[in-house]
Motif scaffolding. Sequence first.
Motif, PDB file in Angstrom:
ATOM      1  N   ASN A  71      -6.640  -1.642  -1.945  1.00 35.80           N
ATOM      2  CA  ASN A  71      -7.999  -1.106  -1.961  1.00 35.80           C
ATOM      3  C   ASN A  71      -8.381  -0.836  -0.516  1.00 35.80           C
ATOM      4  O   ASN A  71      -8.911  -1.700   0.185  1.00 35.80           O
ATOM      5  CB  ASN A  71      -8.951  -2.104  -2.621  1.00 35.80           C
ATOM      6  N   LEU A  72      -8.102   0.382  -0.054  1.00 34.44           N
ATOM      7  CA  LEU A  72      -8.267   0.702   1.364  1.00 34.44           C
ATOM      8  C   LEU A  72      -9.730   0.710   1.783  1.00 34.44           C
ATOM      9  O   LEU A  72     -10.062   0.293   2.904  1.00 34.44           O
ATOM     10  CB  LEU A  72      -7.621   2.055   1.662  1.00 34.44           C
TER      11      LEU A  72
ATOM     12  N   TYR B 167      -9.659   9.272   4.040  1.00 35.95           N
ATOM     13  CA  TYR B 167      -9.687   7.926   3.462  1.00 35.95           C
ATOM     14  C   TYR B 167      -9.341   7.963   1.983  1.00 35.95           C
ATOM     15  O   TYR B 167      -8.652   7.079   1.472  1.00 35.95           O
ATOM     16  CB  TYR B 167     -11.056   7.286   3.682  1.00 35.95           C
TER      17      TYR B 167
ATOM     18  N   HIS C 147       0.831  -1.204   0.000  1.00 38.70           N
ATOM     19  CA  HIS C 147       0.000   0.000   0.000  1.00 38.70           C
ATOM     20  C   HIS C 147       0.863   1.250   0.000  1.00 38.70           C
ATOM     21  O   HIS C 147       0.681   2.162  -0.813  1.00 38.70           O
ATOM     22  CB  HIS C 147      -0.907  -0.027   1.235  1.00 38.70           C
TER      23      HIS C 147
ATOM     24  N   ASP D 105      -5.897   6.169   0.006  1.00 42.95           N
ATOM     25  CA  ASP D 105      -6.301   4.981  -0.740  1.00 42.95           C
ATOM     26  C   ASP D 105      -5.654   4.942  -2.121  1.00 42.95           C
ATOM     27  O   ASP D 105      -5.861   5.845  -2.937  1.00 42.95           O
ATOM     28  CB  ASP D 105      -7.824   4.977  -0.904  1.00 42.95           C
TER      29      ASP D 105
END
Length: 252
Positions: free
Chosen positions: A142-143, A171, A116, A175
């Motif tokens: 894919n957060l 968020y 990530h 992401d």
Amino acid sequence: MAASAVRIPYGPHPDQYAELTLPEGGAAPRAVVVIIHGGYWRSAYDAELGRPLAVDLAARGFAAWNLEYRRAGNGGGWPETFEDVCAGIDALAPAAREYDVDLSRVVLQGHSAGGHLAVLAAGRTGSPVTLAGVVSSSGVLNLGEAHELGLSDGAVRNFLGCPPESNPQRYRDADPMHSLPLPVPVWALHGEEDTTVPLSSSSSWVDAARASGSPAQLRMIPGDHFAMITPGTKAWDAVVQVVCEAAGIPVL
């Protein structure tokens, strides 16, 4: 730490450092691999995860830059963890000058939460380190999905420090699904028997990357989540092969 590793700080916090491991005998490195360890961004997991990989890579002729960073629980979280990773990558430039390391082939190799961070870092501009590519090993790419699934007992909320409804922009910024397109190619590897991070975390990101025009590939490799950070396994050998591909050099 391996005897040949040199610890180089890039900030004042005890966890703001990287370990440079070079091939023995003074041989010029074939390429440089920046190792970004996983552990769901939690302080319980540290650079020890990357040390066996650094030793193995150095034995194969690579220079390894095993990057530590503040994690949630020890001064990290968002955005501090990501800021550390970016600063740690940038610190490779002066270290390379000091130790006479060629930075013409630099590959980011991140595992799980490290995947990530590696993919996010690849989207930056202005870094003194030019990247040849990114290899994500079962990365949490894919957060939003990871939060919805509650992976690792709410690791995403723990990392970001709030629920998405209270700060949706936070968020979005964190992401990788929203960091596209990227200027460098990404190889998203995923273990065929991985039950820790779902395959959809890699596949959904690759689909979005391709739709944005970013060069991205999804590759399945043998083994579970941890085989790909265990030298001597077929999974780790597969990771190294893709690192060679990303660096544009022959596979040993």
